[in-house]
Each structure stands twice: as C-alpha cells, then as structure tokens.
Scaffold this motif. Structure first.
Motif, PDB file in Angstrom:
ATOM      1  N   UNK A  29     -30.368  16.663 -45.620  1.00 19.78           N
ATOM      2  CA  UNK A  29     -31.570  16.234 -44.911  1.00 19.78           C
ATOM      3  C   UNK A  29     -32.432  17.414 -44.470  1.00 19.78           C
ATOM      4  N   UNK A  30     -31.824  18.583 -44.346  1.00 20.44           N
ATOM      5  CA  UNK A  30     -32.536  19.719 -43.760  1.00 20.44           C
ATOM      6  C   UNK A  30     -32.562  20.969 -44.635  1.00 20.44           C
ATOM      7  N   UNK A  31     -32.055  20.869 -45.851  1.00 15.74           N
ATOM      8  CA  UNK A  31     -32.041  22.054 -46.716  1.00 15.74           C
ATOM      9  C   UNK A  31     -32.250  21.669 -48.169  1.00 15.74           C
ATOM     10  N   UNK A  46     -39.644  35.420 -54.261  1.00 15.79           N
ATOM     11  CA  UNK A  46     -39.285  34.321 -53.373  1.00 15.79           C
ATOM     12  C   UNK A  46     -39.901  32.988 -53.730  1.00 15.79           C
ATOM     13  N   UNK A  47     -39.852  32.097 -52.765  1.00 13.50           N
ATOM     14  CA  UNK A  47     -40.358  30.734 -52.873  1.00 13.50           C
ATOM     15  C   UNK A  47     -41.282  30.481 -51.696  1.00 13.50           C
ATOM     16  N   UNK A  48     -42.370  29.791 -51.914  1.00 13.45           N
ATOM     17  CA  UNK A  48     -43.202  29.338 -50.808  1.00 13.45           C
ATOM     18  C   UNK A  48     -43.265  27.818 -50.846  1.00 13.45           C
ATOM     19  N   UNK A  49     -43.304  27.220 -49.667  1.00 17.43           N
ATOM     20  CA  UNK A  49     -43.182  25.759 -49.610  1.00 17.43           C
ATOM     21  C   UNK A  49     -43.834  25.229 -48.342  1.00 17.43           C
ATOM     22  N   UNK A  50     -44.174  23.965 -48.373  1.00 19.27           N
ATOM     23  CA  UNK A  50     -44.718  23.266 -47.210  1.00 19.27           C
ATOM     24  C   UNK A  50     -44.530  21.771 -47.422  1.00 19.27           C
ATOM     25  N   UNK A  51     -44.544  20.984 -46.359  1.00 21.74           N
ATOM     26  CA  UNK A  51     -44.534  19.534 -46.548  1.00 21.74           C
ATOM     27  C   UNK A  51     -45.760  19.095 -47.345  1.00 21.74           C
ATOM     28  N   UNK A  52     -45.577  18.140 -48.226  1.00 29.11           N
ATOM     29  CA  UNK A  52     -46.684  17.695 -49.078  1.00 29.11           C
ATOM     30  C   UNK A  52     -47.674  16.808 -48.354  1.00 29.11           C
ATOM     31  N   UNK A  53     -47.308  16.324 -47.191  1.00 24.10           N
ATOM     32  CA  UNK A  53     -48.154  15.394 -46.446  1.00 24.10           C
ATOM     33  C   UNK A  53     -49.531  15.979 -46.196  1.00 24.10           C
ATOM     34  N   UNK A  84     -32.577  29.562 -50.681  1.00 30.35           N
ATOM     35  CA  UNK A  84     -32.113  28.443 -49.871  1.00 30.35           C
ATOM     36  C   UNK A  84     -33.147  28.169 -48.780  1.00 30.35           C
ATOM     37  N   UNK A  85     -33.703  26.971 -48.801  1.00 31.53           N
ATOM     38  CA  UNK A  85     -34.697  26.563 -47.811  1.00 31.53           C
ATOM     39  C   UNK A  85     -33.983  25.783 -46.720  1.00 31.53           C
ATOM     40  N   UNK A  86     -34.128  26.191 -45.480  1.00 35.38           N
ATOM     41  CA  UNK A  86     -33.429  25.558 -44.364  1.00 35.38           C
ATOM     42  C   UNK A  86     -34.427  25.125 -43.291  1.00 35.38           C
ATOM     43  N   UNK A  87     -33.899  24.436 -42.283  1.00 40.14           N
ATOM     44  CA  UNK A  87     -34.718  23.921 -41.175  1.00 40.14           C
ATOM     45  C   UNK A  87     -35.829  23.012 -41.676  1.00 40.14           C
ATOM     46  N   UNK A  88     -35.508  22.209 -42.676  1.00 40.57           N
ATOM     47  CA  UNK A  88     -36.470  21.261 -43.219  1.00 40.57           C
ATOM     48  C   UNK A  88     -36.379  19.927 -42.477  1.00 40.57           C
ATOM     49  N   UNK A  89     -37.351  19.069 -42.724  1.00 37.89           N
ATOM     50  CA  UNK A  89     -37.384  17.757 -42.095  1.00 37.89           C
ATOM     51  C   UNK A  89     -36.739  16.720 -43.010  1.00 37.89           C
ATOM     52  N   UNK A  90     -35.970  15.796 -42.461  1.00 37.79           N
ATOM     53  CA  UNK A  90     -35.400  14.723 -43.299  1.00 37.79           C
ATOM     54  C   UNK A  90     -36.499  13.838 -43.891  1.00 37.79           C
ATOM     55  N   UNK A  91     -36.185  13.232 -45.024  1.00 37.43           N
ATOM     56  CA  UNK A  91     -37.087  12.254 -45.669  1.00 37.43           C
ATOM     57  C   UNK A  91     -38.489  12.819 -45.875  1.00 37.43           C
ATOM     58  N   UNK A 116     -32.791  11.306 -46.728  1.00 38.26           N
ATOM     59  CA  UNK A 116     -33.126  10.531 -45.547  1.00 38.26           C
ATOM     60  C   UNK A 116     -31.982  10.539 -44.551  1.00 38.26           C
ATOM     61  N   UNK A 117     -32.324  10.444 -43.293  1.00 39.35           N
ATOM     62  CA  UNK A 117     -31.319  10.339 -42.243  1.00 39.35           C
ATOM     63  C   UNK A 117     -30.945   8.893 -41.983  1.00 39.35           C
ATOM     64  N   UNK A 118     -31.927   7.997 -42.053  1.00 44.52           N
ATOM     65  CA  UNK A 118     -31.703   6.609 -41.662  1.00 44.52           C
ATOM     66  C   UNK A 118     -32.045   5.593 -42.743  1.00 44.52           C
ATOM     67  N   UNK A 119     -32.738   5.992 -43.799  1.00 46.43           N
ATOM     68  CA  UNK A 119     -33.162   5.055 -44.834  1.00 46.43           C
ATOM     69  C   UNK A 119     -32.357   5.241 -46.112  1.00 46.43           C
ATOM     70  N   UNK A 120     -32.449   4.254 -46.996  1.00 47.29           N
ATOM     71  CA  UNK A 120     -31.737   4.315 -48.261  1.00 47.29           C
ATOM     72  C   UNK A 120     -32.391   5.277 -49.236  1.00 47.29           C
ATOM     73  N   UNK A 121     -31.888   5.279 -50.456  1.00 45.82           N
ATOM     74  CA  UNK A 121     -32.429   6.176 -51.474  1.00 45.82           C
ATOM     75  C   UNK A 121     -32.076   5.624 -52.851  1.00 45.82           C
ATOM     76  N   UNK A 122     -32.615   6.248 -53.878  1.00 46.80           N
ATOM     77  CA  UNK A 122     -32.332   5.870 -55.262  1.00 46.80           C
ATOM     78  C   UNK A 122     -31.812   7.087 -56.020  1.00 46.80           C
TER      79      UNK A 122
END
Length: 456
Positions: A29-31, A46-53, A84-91, A116-122
């Motif tokens: 959920x976080x990495x 390296x790698x650069x990243x951000x939430x896609x929202x 290794x990307x850490x401290x990420x947000x679930x879902x 996801x922490x609380x929802x299903x997945x495929x």
C-alpha cells in the motif's frame, strides 16, 4: 541540475516494470519497487514520481526524486537499475519517469497503482507465453494475450513461468538478450500493472538459468533468495513457489517445505488475511498429453494445502485449461472429490481447487498444438476443461474481500475470432452461495471440452 529535470529524449524501451519487494504489513500500500534498463553506466540515475491525480497539477514541480542503484545482473549491454519508492499513499496511481543517463529521462510516463487498504482489486494470471515471431510460429497468440491483459488494466499480474523458451528459440543470441525482449514485449501491461513472478521448468533447467531470471525481478527475499516468497495485497496473501522440475519437487527440498509449512500456518491464522493463494508453474493435476500431472508434487504440496485449508491454487505448464473440483486426500497421490458444484462455493466448502491456466500465447512443442487430453472421459477430479484456446485468468476481489470471482478467457489462435469466457466461478466467505448469473455449460462431442461456458 535544473536542466536535467527538463530534458526528455527518445530512447530505446527501458524494460520498465514495478513490483512489491518488501514483505511487511502494508508494504504494498505504501511502496513500489521500480526496475529499468539503461544503456548508460553513469552512477546516481534515479526515478521521479508523483500522484497522477489532477489535484497536483497546479504545482510547478510536483515530482519527487529517488536515487536508484545498480541491479546486479548479466545484461549484455548497459545496466539494470532499481529504485524503491516509499511513503506512498494507498490506492493511489503514481506517474513515474525513469532516468536513462545524466540529464536524460525516458520520454514516457508510466502509471502504477499502490495496493488498496480497504477496497478490493483485480489481478491476472498468465504463463507459457513465449516470444512473438518465433520461426516455428508457435507463439501465435502471444501479442494478443499480452494486449488483452494490458486492456484489462488490472492492479497486479502474476507471471506463471515459461516466458521465452530459449531451448527452441535463440533468435536474439544470449539468454539475457531474450530476457530483454521479454520485458520489452510485456510493456502493454507492465507499464501500468505491478508484476510478480514465479518460474517454470524452462527457466529452471532447459538451457536457461533461474538465477539469471531472478536477477531481473525484484521480489521479497523469502526462501532461497526469492525462489519462493510471499507478499500481501489488501487481505489476500500470495505465495510464489518455484516448482521447476516436471517429475519431482526440485528445486524444493525439506527446508523449503518447512518454510512453506510455517508460512501457510502463519498466513491462514493471521486475522488480517481472508485469502491465501499459492501459485507455481508445474501442475499437480493435468490430463494433457504434453505435461501430465506431477504426482510427486501433488503428494508433497497437496498435503500442505489440505493441512492448512487452502481454497485455491494457481498452476500452468500444460497447454490447456483444467479446473478441479474441491479435493482432498492428495497426499497419497490420489484424490477425493468433496463437492460437485461448478459455479459457486461458500464458507462450508471443504477442499482445494486447482486451476491450471495455459498456454498464454505459445503452443506446445509436443505436436505443435494445444495439449490434447489423454482420455475422452475426464478424470473424476475435473470440474471444467478446455483445449482449443489460449487462456488467461482474470480475478476480481470484492471490496469487502468476502468474495472472489475467477474468470477464464479463451483467446483463439486466429485473429479474426473473438475472445470469450471459457469458465467462471465465484467463491464467497458467506454461508450461502448462488450463481450470480444464468449460464449454459456444455459438453462437446468427444469430451475434449467439459462444462465450458457457451453463453452468459
């Protein structure tokens, strides 16, 4: 340094893939662990990243930068890198870009979701793919299979082994070059779905080297340096096992079986897990002529599956589809059928269901075809079987994790024919189960297919 963030250049495909290499509570959920290839030998890429929202689009520079490291491998040209990307947000879907040399970034953005922490997945399961364009034309549906999985946009793809068949396909020279081609070929789904592998008999012993393969993936340490490992997605525990020999349990040994016994016991008794799903390549139940049942594997692993009440096991290897009924009594090499139900199973169901899903695009070298069944009358363990398509397993886990739907798609060798559902069933943790939809199951003439779904 500022300019280095701006330069994007057109370069060769980077063999990008992402996995979960940390086996700890909530790690999926976080990495994310990102692996890629670059022709550069420069340190510090390296790698650069951000939430896609879109909520982050207003920032002038919303990306975070994480330094990568060299990944030890025998790749012939360039280097493999890992971050290794850490401290990420679930879902959360993350946009990811990889660095290819000093000041140069691949001009493609990848999108990978944390669990996801609380929802299903495929998730999907695919094996026995081969590389498209073989001179013998056996990898006739590989591209279509890969494209289909990419279109599903699942959270996770389980890779079931036998990927390049180097023994009979040496077009690109070394094994490492063929592994390069494999990672390039799966970009339609690896660019946006986490992938977690197991390895088959070809990676283990047929002119390939499982250590070479392992060096290209990043998975939890597990047992024997990632030959066997476990990871968790939400409330589902997956266990990947290396069953690489067609007739024995090699390379598993007593130490591995003891590790597996301990892992299964801990997993089924963990209140945070609702499902435990082992997956490995060699099939303990197979009526196909190419690769019959591995009875030794059935005895040794079957005893552990029964001991710990495992509901479903995923396999491949033989180039046809077979699903068993719920079984026990396999420790002696035989079996006992505990239910004749085909469409839905509930909390009262006892026994283990084995799902053999193959091929994933490549026909068998035994007869240059699918693996035909050796008996007209299906063995009594059989729920459903089919030997006229390539097969992919799609699995949907409900938001409350109380129900899983398993759907097997048949992919024709001929491009002009449509893919369709071959089999589907539900497994629920409630005490009442009924089929979700009306269906027609048919028995084909000659009994080469049994109880396949003709219409839904």
């Amino acid at each position: 340094m500022f300019l280095a963030w701006l330069v994007l250049v057109a370069v060769k495909a980077s063999q990008f893939h992402a996995s979960w290499s940390i086996d700890a509570p909530g790690a999926s959920q976080t990495s994310l662990t990102v692996v890629w290839h670059t022709e550069s030998v420069t340190e510090g890429l390296g790698v650069r990243f951000r939430p896609s929202s879109s909520e982050y689009s207003g920032y002038a520079d919303p990306f975070r930068l994480v330094a990568g490291s060299y990944k030890n491998s025998s790749v012939e040209k360039g280097t493999m890198r890992e971050a290794v990307l850490t401290n990420l947000r679930p879902s959360t879907e993350y946009s990811i870009q990889v660095q290819l040399s000093d000041g140069e970034w691949e001009n493609k953005t990848y999108s990978i979701r944390t669990a996801s922490k609380d929802n299903g997945f495929e998730f999907a399961f695919v094996a026995d793919t081969g590389l498209e364009g073989r001179p013998d034309n056996l990898a006739i549906a590989t591209r279509r299979v890969i494209k289909t999985i990419g279109e599903w946009n699942v959270d996770l793809v389980l890779l079931g082994g036998d990927y390049v068949y180097y023994q009979t396909d040496k077009r690109f020279g070394s094994l490492d070059n063929h592994i390069d081609k494999f990672f390039e070929s799966i970009q339609p789904f690896a660019s946006h779905s986490v992938i977690m592998p197991t390895y088959g008999n070809h990676e283990f012993e047929l002119m390939e080297n499982v250590e070479t393969w392992k060096s290209r993936f990043s998975v939890p340490e597990g047992m024997d340096s990632g030959s066997h490992y476990a990871f968790t997605v939400g409330k589902v525990r997956f266990i990947s096992l290396l069953a690489g020999d067609c007739h024995t349990i090699e390379p598993m040994n007593e130490a591995v079986l003891a590790w597996l016994d301990k892992e299964l016991e801990a997993s089924v008794n963990n209140p945070d897990y609702k499902w435990v799903i082992p997956f490995y390549h060699i099939a303990p139940f197979s009526n196909g002529h190419s690769h019959p049942s591995n009875i030794v594997l059935r005895k040794r692993l079957g005893a552990l599956m029964e001991k710990h009440g495992i509901r479903v096991v995923l396999n491949a290897h033989d180039q046809s589809y077979e699903r068993t009924l719920p079984l026990n009594g396999t420790s002696g090499g035989e079996w006992s059928v505990l239910s004749r139900e085909l469409d839905c199973y509930d909390s009262e169901t006892q026994g283990t269901i084995y799902i053999k899903t193959s091929p994933g695009g490549k026909l068998s070298n035994h007869g240059n075809s699918f693996s035909w069944f050796t008996s007209d009358d299906a063995p009594s363990y059989t729920a459903v079987r089919e030997s006229a398509h390539h097969h992919i397993l799609h699995v949907s886990v409900s938001d409350d994790y109380n129900e899983i739907t398993f759907t097997v798609w048949g992919i024709p060798s001929e491009d002009y024919k449509e893919a369709h559902v071959i089999d589907e069933f539900r497994y629920t943790l409630s005490d009442n189960c009924s089929p979700a939809r009306a269906r027609k199951r048919t028995q084909r003439a000659g009994k080469t297919q049994q109880h396949i779904i003709e219409a839904i």
